[in-house]
Write an enzyme that holds these catalytic residues in place. Structure first.
Site, mmCIF file in Angstrom:
data_model
loop_
_atom_site.group_PDB
_atom_site.id
_atom_site.type_symbol
_atom_site.label_atom_id
_atom_site.label_comp_id
_atom_site.label_asym_id
_atom_site.label_seq_id
_atom_site.Cartn_x
_atom_site.Cartn_y
_atom_site.Cartn_z
ATOM 1 N N LYS A 80 0.862 -1.186 0.000
ATOM 2 C CA LYS A 80 0.000 0.000 0.000
ATOM 3 C C LYS A 80 0.897 1.234 0.000
ATOM 4 C CE LYS A 80 -3.904 1.843 2.719
ATOM 5 N NZ LYS A 80 -4.842 1.536 3.827
ATOM 6 N N SER A 155 -9.703 1.571 2.828
ATOM 7 C CA SER A 155 -8.815 2.288 1.932
ATOM 8 C C SER A 155 -7.775 1.401 1.242
ATOM 9 C CB SER A 155 -8.080 3.387 2.703
ATOM 10 O OG SER A 155 -7.278 2.824 3.729
ATOM 11 N N SER A 179 -9.982 -0.695 6.999
ATOM 12 C CA SER A 179 -9.351 -0.573 5.678
ATOM 13 C C SER A 179 -8.645 -1.805 5.140
ATOM 14 C CB SER A 179 -8.373 0.595 5.682
ATOM 15 O OG SER A 179 -9.085 1.769 5.439
#
Ligand code: GLN
Length: 493
Positions: A80, A155, A179
């Site tokens: 990420k 996310s 997330s």
């Protein structure tokens, strides 16, 4: 050997250690896959294939030289884009960090590199991890591999989509209020939010520091166990990390779950839950019962206050964490444009932050600054902190009686791109089942539990006690040995 990109870590590692395949071969297969599906998916913000090729070569050499290989040696990973990577752009999907190149690696990145993992690149997220859909990204939304008109969740949507679309063997994400779990559920991946402090946050861009956790998104619970063995543990550079001696997480695989006590908190099965998700969860719970688990309905009464509590505290901490982005030391700055247009320092801050923060980041700054201001602190932040203690206590009590708790990850499957973007409150509610876990500080996993009639994945949330990752892995692995949901793959056109 074809389609090496489809392998799990467990399969790839066994083959690598037996010399049946090379890391370079896996890597080339993955690169080809990424190039093929990225026009549809858009998971990657930055690709680091040249670094990956050099790392794969070194891994292959370690094998030839007879060096012992870790379980992640030669395994390609996507990160990420909030993990600092030395010399490689780290954007947090924000315009304010669009050119930011860190001078050091996050502790977890270092751990992965030391274990011989291969870095494919940095994947998409909501800006500063604020969101539930990966639409709040300065680099455009990621698309759900199961239906590209839908969001992958957020996310960590780039991480979950990359795993589901076989664009990596595993990914790392972060989870502040859901997330990791919610995108894992929307994309049919296995994602673990760890106990607060189990994995170091050093070098990871913060959202709400007292909730932020780092964890794996992978293709199975067995792979999650392998990753956890490498990334978990104390870090002198993060004083909130655990000091306890940790178990070998793979020792929880292949176990019989007869007699395990599972609590079903009724607050998660009420209003707002889609009938299809409810049915899939009930079937999954029945499956666990058939494997010998003892299931009982129970109650966590403060669940209803979790969303309000979470957003007050998360946005308060966010407003403070985002204060450092002023464009003076690094990041987007009007100083790099026309200096003569800047009146003074305040004007510079104002222009930089106005131009480079997206809507949700701005909303966070406004909400958080408001709840922390002197007139409102007691009414909002202090109240929320009290509710937080209440929630934490409820979970502690629950785990005196139950090994794990099971709930839906999300009340509904993946929604359409654009559907909730203009309605922040409905976006916040997408995390109604995941946010209570972060204030409780306990671990929870999203495990593929089935598909809706239109073929959208649905995840079940297995919640465990403080440092009870092993208990979760045990149940999830038993479920995955008895079902095939996690093996199903999307067809990407
Ligand atoms: N959707 C939640 C938020 O925006 C959770 C995000 C996260 O876990 N990073 O706060």
């Amino acid at each position: 050997m074809e389609n090496l990109y489809k392998l799990t870590i467990q399969e790839a590692s066994t083959k690598l250690k037996a010399g049946e395949i090379t890391s370079s071969k896996i890597l080339e297969s993955i690169i080809e896959r990424i190039e093929k599906v990225e026009p549809e998916i858009n998971s990657y913000i930055t690709k680091t294939f040249e670094i990956a090729r050099a790392q794969a070569k070194e891994s292959d050499k370690r094998y030839v030289d007879g060096k012992p290989l870790s379980d992640l040696d030669g395994i390609p990973v996507a990160l990420k884009d909030v993990f600092c990577t030395k010399g490689v752009k780290t954007t947090a999907a924000s315009k304010i960090l669009e050119d930011f190149i860190p001078a050091y690696d996050a502790t977890v990145v270092e751990k992965l590199e030391n274990a011989g993992a291969i870095m494919l690149g940095k994947v998409n997220t909501d800006e500063f991890t604020m969101g539930s859909s990966t639409e709040n990204s300065a680099f455009g939304p990621t698309h759900n591999p199961w239906d590209t008109s839908r969001v992958p969740g957020g996310s960590s949507g780039g991480s979950a989509a990359a795993v589901a679309a076989d664009e990596c063997l595993f990914a790392l994400g972060t989870d502040t209020g859901g997330s990791i779990r919610q995108p894992a559920s929307f994309c049919s991946a296995t994602g673990l939010k760890v106990t607060y402090g189990l994995v170091s946050r050093n070098g990871v861009v913060s959202y709400a520091s007292s909730f932020d956790t780092i964890g794996p998104i992978a293709k199975s619970a067995a792979d999650v166990a392998i990753i956890l063995n490498i990334i978990a543990g104390n870090d002198p550079l993060d004083s909130t990390t655990v000091k306890e001696k940790l178990p070998d997480y793979t020792s929880f695989l292949g176990k019989d779950i007869k007699g395990k006590k599972i609590g079903i908190p009724k607050e998660f099965y009420g209003q707002g839950l889609s009938a299809e998700v409810d049915k899939i969860l009930k079937d999954a719970i029945k499956k666990l019962e058939s494997l010998g688990a003892e299931v009982e309905e129970m109650s966590l009464p403060s669940t209803d206050f979790a969303i309000a509590m979470y957003y007050i505290i998360a946005k308060s901490e966010a407003s403070s964490n985002l204060a450092r982005y002023d464009g003076i030391r690094y990041g987007y700055s009007n100083l790099k444009k026309d200096k003569t247009k800047i009146k003074d320092l305040i004007d510079l801050y104002f222009k930089n932050r106005t131009e480079a923060f997206g809507n949700e980041a701005k909303r966070s700054i406004m909400m958080g600054t408001y709840t922390l201001s002197s007139g409102y602190f007691d009414a909002y932040y202090k109240k929320a902190s009290q509710v937080r203690s209440l929630i934490k206590r409820e979970y502690e009590d629950a785990f005196k009686k139950y090994d794990v708790l099971i709930t839906p990850v999300s009340p509904f499957p993946a929604f359409k791109i654009g559907e909730k973007l203009e309605d922040p409150l409905s976006m916040y509610l997408a995390d109604v089942n995941t946010v209570p876990i972060n204030p409780a500080g306990v671990p929870a996993m999203s495990v593929p539990a089935g598909f809706t009639s239109t073929g959208l994945p649905v995840g079940m949330q297995i919640i465990g006690p403080h440092l009870g990752e092993g208990k979760i892995i045990e149940i999830a692995d038993a479920f995955q040995r008895a079902t095939e949901h996690h093996l199903k793959k999307p067809e990407i056109k």
